[in-house]
Design an enzyme around this catalytic site. Sequence first.
Site, PDB file in Angstrom:
ATOM      1  N   LYS A 132       3.242   0.136 -12.020  1.00 42.64           N
ATOM      2  CA  LYS A 132       3.485  -0.396 -10.600  1.00 42.64           C
ATOM      3  C   LYS A 132       3.281  -1.921 -10.506  1.00 42.64           C
ATOM      4  O   LYS A 132       2.298  -2.262 -10.798  1.00 42.64           O
ATOM      5  CB  LYS A 132       2.568   0.195  -9.574  1.00 42.64           C
TER       6      LYS A 132
HETATM    7  C1  E4P Z   1       1.896   5.154  -3.581  1.00 45.59           C
HETATM    8  O1  E4P Z   1       2.091   5.040  -4.629  1.00 45.59           O
HETATM    9  C2  E4P Z   1       0.417   4.765  -3.225  1.00 45.59           C
HETATM   10  O2  E4P Z   1      -0.215   5.286  -3.901  1.00 45.59           O
HETATM   11  C3  E4P Z   1      -0.074   5.476  -1.799  1.00 45.59           C
HETATM   12  O3  E4P Z   1       0.858   6.557  -1.274  1.00 45.59           O
HETATM   13  C4  E4P Z   1      -0.540   4.691  -0.859  1.00 45.59           C
HETATM   14  O4  E4P Z   1      -0.828   5.382   0.124  1.00 45.59           O
HETATM   15  P1  E4P Z   1      -2.046   5.327   1.243  1.00 45.59           P
HETATM   16  O5  E4P Z   1      -1.589   4.590   2.575  1.00 45.59           O
HETATM   17  O6  E4P Z   1      -2.342   6.732   1.726  1.00 45.59           O
HETATM   18  O7  E4P Z   1      -2.882   4.588   0.454  1.00 45.59           O
END
Ligand code: E4P
Length: 246
Positions: free
Chosen positions: A91
């Site tokens: 990522k």
């Molecule tokens: C996605 O890849 C992220 O890990 C994640 O969904 C971030 O979401 P949050 O707003 O629940 O932290």
Amino acid sequence: MKLFLDTANLSDIEEALKGGFIRGITTNPSLLAKEPKANYVEHIKKITELAGKYGKDISVSIEVFSNDQKEMVKQAESFVKQIKYKHLAVKIPVNYKGQSNLSVMKELSDRGITVNCTACMTPLQLMMSAAAGAKYVSLFYCRLRDAEKEDLYKVEREALIASGAVEVDDYDPNKVLRETVPLLADYPKTEIIVGSIRTPLDIKRAALSGGHIITASLKTLKASLTHFKTDDSVDRFLKDFANWMK
Ligand code: E4P
């Protein structure tokens, strides 16, 4: 539509993989930080071992933890080298305070590393990262929806609208998804992952608006299966059968 699990928790991962309903796992540095302190790479190796044990072609996304572009490339290459998992995706945040990370995505994808472009909020962020080679482009659904109301970001929100970058309803994540799908037509191999999901309704709306993959916590995925009328029906079947057997 596919479901991924958004966690770094090993027991949640094992439970979901045993259940057979997830096709991937996404993590981020904040999710990792919720787990007991450990070596980052060793922890991810445990996740990929579980993925290989219970599933087939389970995608696993892990995030770099630097804003320095050379360091991001170095970390991505070292993850791939050390973790040795065929379905690993790295990522990379789409942008940070004016610094575009598209060149990092291009460099990594040119070297055969699967990229998941993360922290996207707009159709153009999603589309441009697909053009730069990202296999996955991740929209943060509820964080975007929150941005419409958060007092903390009032100034930034109004400045973005005033600059002509977005319009008022561009904080509706379902609209963003609907607009992104046609923009990705030239990049058929790229899949939209919708993260930052909080409820089963978010999952349904995001999928019907065009998300190819929805990633959510085990709690939210399990809540998607429960219904009081399902429980009531099962209770009645058991009661009727027990009465008939008497
Ligand atoms: C996605 O890849 C992220 O890990 C994640 O969904 C971030 O979401 P949050 O707003 O629940 O932290």
